[in-house]
Write a protein that holds these residues in place. Structure first.
Motif, PDB file in Angstrom:
ATOM      1  N   VAL A   5       0.886  -1.193   0.000  1.00 37.35           N
ATOM      2  CA  VAL A   5       0.000   0.000   0.000  1.00 37.35           C
ATOM      3  C   VAL A   5       0.911   1.226   0.000  1.00 37.35           C
ATOM      4  O   VAL A   5       0.983   1.963   0.977  1.00 37.35           O
ATOM      5  N   GLY A  25       2.425   6.394  11.445  1.00 37.16           N
ATOM      6  CA  GLY A  25       1.727   5.535  10.497  1.00 37.16           C
ATOM      7  C   GLY A  25       0.551   4.853  11.159  1.00 37.16           C
ATOM      8  O   GLY A  25       0.215   5.146  12.318  1.00 37.16           O
ATOM      9  N   GLY A  26      -0.060   3.937  10.407  1.00 35.74           N
ATOM     10  CA  GLY A  26      -1.248   3.252  10.909  1.00 35.74           C
ATOM     11  C   GLY A  26      -0.941   2.357  12.106  1.00 35.74           C
ATOM     12  O   GLY A  26      -1.765   2.228  13.016  1.00 35.74           O
ATOM     13  N   SER A  27       0.221   1.724  12.097  1.00 37.34           N
ATOM     14  CA  SER A  27       0.544   0.811  13.198  1.00 37.34           C
ATOM     15  C   SER A  27       0.636   1.574  14.521  1.00 37.34           C
ATOM     16  O   SER A  27       0.097   1.135  15.546  1.00 37.34           O
ATOM     17  N   HIS A  64      -5.740  -6.120   9.709  1.00 40.86           N
ATOM     18  CA  HIS A  64      -4.291  -5.993   9.509  1.00 40.86           C
ATOM     19  C   HIS A  64      -3.536  -6.466  10.748  1.00 40.86           C
ATOM     20  O   HIS A  64      -4.011  -6.310  11.883  1.00 40.86           O
ATOM     21  N   ALA A 113      -6.703   2.682   7.728  1.00 42.43           N
ATOM     22  CA  ALA A 113      -5.355   3.136   7.348  1.00 42.43           C
ATOM     23  C   ALA A 113      -5.235   3.221   5.838  1.00 42.43           C
ATOM     24  O   ALA A 113      -4.811   4.238   5.285  1.00 42.43           O
ATOM     25  N   TYR A 114      -5.637   2.150   5.171  1.00 40.50           N
ATOM     26  CA  TYR A 114      -5.642   2.187   3.705  1.00 40.50           C
ATOM     27  C   TYR A 114      -6.925   2.826   3.177  1.00 40.50           C
ATOM     28  O   TYR A 114      -6.892   3.743   2.361  1.00 40.50           O
ATOM     29  N   ASP A 150      -4.398   6.717   7.177  1.00 36.96           N
ATOM     30  CA  ASP A 150      -3.006   7.034   6.841  1.00 36.96           C
ATOM     31  C   ASP A 150      -2.926   8.010   5.675  1.00 36.96           C
ATOM     32  O   ASP A 150      -3.059   7.605   4.515  1.00 36.96           O
ATOM     33  N   HIS A 209      -0.281   8.899   4.497  1.00 41.66           N
ATOM     34  CA  HIS A 209       0.826   8.436   3.648  1.00 41.66           C
ATOM     35  C   HIS A 209       0.445   7.230   2.797  1.00 41.66           C
ATOM     36  O   HIS A 209       1.302   6.629   2.163  1.00 41.66           O
ATOM     37  N   LYS A 210      -0.838   6.891   2.764  1.00 45.39           N
ATOM     38  CA  LYS A 210      -1.272   5.854   1.838  1.00 45.39           C
ATOM     39  C   LYS A 210      -2.022   6.519   0.674  1.00 45.39           C
ATOM     40  O   LYS A 210      -1.405   7.103  -0.203  1.00 45.39           O
TER      41      LYS A 210
END
Ligand SMILES: Cc1ncc(COP(=O)(O)O)c(C=O)c1O
Length: 501
Positions: A106, A164-166, A208, A291-292, A318, A320-321
């Motif tokens: 992604v 980020g998503g994590s 995820h 996130a995605y 996110d 950044h995705k």
């Protein structure tokens, strides 16, 4: 005022004030201006050349050896030399996500606005925690923009940018853990998990891995995860509530229900409204991983599928995705800011600031103390396209995914693993006459073999227990030709692999 007296000055005779630092700084900035202009030209040339180059190539052996063995420089290197080295040895050897035929994981290309903003943010180099400086106010505004973009309710303080998503998931689930244990009468911050009731989390099989990792890190343990009964995208609410009831009867404390607004394997959107209903009825924290896929709600054709996302206690998305903000930029949004503040706030005297600001500091809501200026590149990336531009890009990516699915279905040597709901297409190779028992091995080997040919980049996964390829469409310049080329590459590579057995 703390001012050194005459004796202090006398006892610290040094030449700091005598050096002509301002002249040196001027020279440094002249060199910076010239080298940075060269860098911008080089970066623009690099971006222009990307589509005509292989999507990805291994780093040449000699260069890999050279990079790994770089000696620590004893003497200064000039900025011009740094620029030349970076343009020659680093930029051309990227992971490939700048190319419109990159369909892996992604990972979008960076927005040019975000690239520019990264330079300006680094020039400011603040720690975005609190205080009356523009970066702090901009992050507050950008977090609100992100919430507005995806239709999530937002109160000041109820969200922050993360790496980020994590990380955002850890932040959100820490809030969930804190609230559940406080409701159960347990003081987590004082006692840790010792003597705490066993919290239970209900997590769909396709969630995820960052959800599981967060639960493990937060001390719930993966054995506290129960699978959410989702059949063909529909929730069996009766079975879920029975599972929750059984956990309660055994003395555990059901705490968390997770849904995905776009799974990583197939881009599927879970039945969020139905999940929210159960979470409300059972008094669970409802967490949505967007996130995605959260930005997919901007596509009017599928917006209704997202109903219920706005009811989540926490939402991860996110920038950044799908938005293409240069890494890193994740975001955690919550309904109640205090859920995070209760979990994280700790202000030692040496960090006191903004004591009177109602929302406090960003450091009170997450893991980081020194925080980078992620907001400028996120602001720039959103502003340069506007809501309408982003929505058009998202809808276009989804339409391309449907087109790719059609191409896959028309190709006898491929099969679709799942109908795409967003911009991810999962599919498999099945060459004519190939023994079914060996298809998994073939599909496992395919992604790397396709990548090595350099014309398209796709990655693999396991979906429905079977080795599967997945193509994630995020690049704004991906066209129908790139899709056709991906299909042709996968078919040709599968034939080559079969022939070489
Ligand atoms: C659905 C989903 N959730 C969470 C993550 C983790 O996000 P990050 O890689 O930003 O930590 C990803 C990453 O691809 C994802 O696709």
């Amino acid at each position: 005022m703390l001012e050194p007296g005459p004796s202090a000055t006398a006892s610290y005779a040094c030449d700091v004030s005598e050096a002509d630092t301002s002249a040196a700084r001027e020279d440094e900035l002249v060199a910076f201006r010239s080298a940075a202009h060269a860098l911008v030209d080089g970066v623009a040339d690099h971006l222009a050349a990307l589509p005509s180059r292989p999507v990805w190539q291994p780093v040449p052996d000699a260069l890999r050896t050279q990079l790994l063995g770089l000696p620590l420089p004893e003497h200064p290197t000039t900025l011009d030399e740094l620029v030349a080295t970076a343009l020659r040895d680093v930029l051309p050897h990227a992971m490939g996500n700048g190319h419109p035929a990159f369909f892996g994981w992604v990972n979008p290309p960076p927005s040019t606005a975000g690239i520019m903003a990264s330079l300006a943010a680094a020039a400011m180099n603040p720690s975005v925690v609190s205080g009356d400086h523009a970066d702090v106010h901009l992050e507050r505004a950008v977090v609100r923009w992100l919430a507005e973009l995806v239709g999530f309710p937002h109160a000041p303080g109820a969200g922050l940018l993360t790496s980020g998503g994590s990380t955002a998931t850890i932040v959100c689930l820490a809030g969930a853990r804190s609230r559940a244990l406080a409701a159960g009468g347990h003081d987590l911050r004082r006692d840790g998990l010792a003597g705490a009731p066993q919290l239970i989390a209900y997590v769909p099989a396709e969630a995820h891995s960052c959800v599981r990792r967060a639960l493990e890190l937060l001390g719930l343990g993966s054995s506290a995860m129960r699978e959410v009964p989702l059949e063909g995208g529909r929730l069996d609410a009766t079975a879920l509530r029975a599972s929750i009831g059984a956990d309660r009867a055994s003395g555990a404390l059901p705490a968390l229900l997770v849904g995905s607004a776009g799974t990583v394997n197939t881009g599927a959107i879970d039945p969020l409204d139905a999940l929210a209903d159960v979470a409300t009825a059972e008094d669970l924290w409802f967490h949505v991983d967007g996130a995605y896929g959260a930005f997919g709600v901007l596509d009017a054709a599928i917006a209704a599928r997202y109903r219920g996302m706005e009811r989540a206690d926490s939402l991860v998305l996110d920038p950044h995705k799908w938005l293409g903000v240069p890494v890193d930029a994740g975001c955690a949004l919550v309904q109640r800011a205090d859920d995070l503040r209760d979990a994280f706030s700790l202000i030692p005297p040496y960090l006191r600031q903004d004591a009177h600001a109602p929302v406090g500091t960003f450091a009170e809501y997450g893991l980081e103390q020194t925080r980078p200026f992620r907001a400028l590149k996120t602001w720039a990336t959103i502003a340069v396209r506007g809501r309408a531009g982003i929505a058009a890009q998202v809808a276009r990516a989804n339409a391309l995914a449907r087109e790719l699915a059609t191409l896959v279905e028309r190709e006898p040597e491929l099969e679709l693993a799942a109908a795409p709901e967003t911009s991810i297409v999962a599919f498999r190779a099945r060459p004519a006459g190939y023994p079914p028992a060996r298809l998994d091995g073939l599909n496992r080997a395919l992604p790397e073999a396709v990548q090595a040919r350099g014309r398209a980049f796709v990655t693999g996964t396991v979906f429905g227990g079977r080795e599967t390829l997945r193509a994630c469409i995020l690049h704004p310049n991906t066209t129908s030709e790139h899709l056709a080329s991906l299909v042709a590459e996968v078919v040709a590579t599968a034939r080559t692999l079969v022939a070489s057995e």
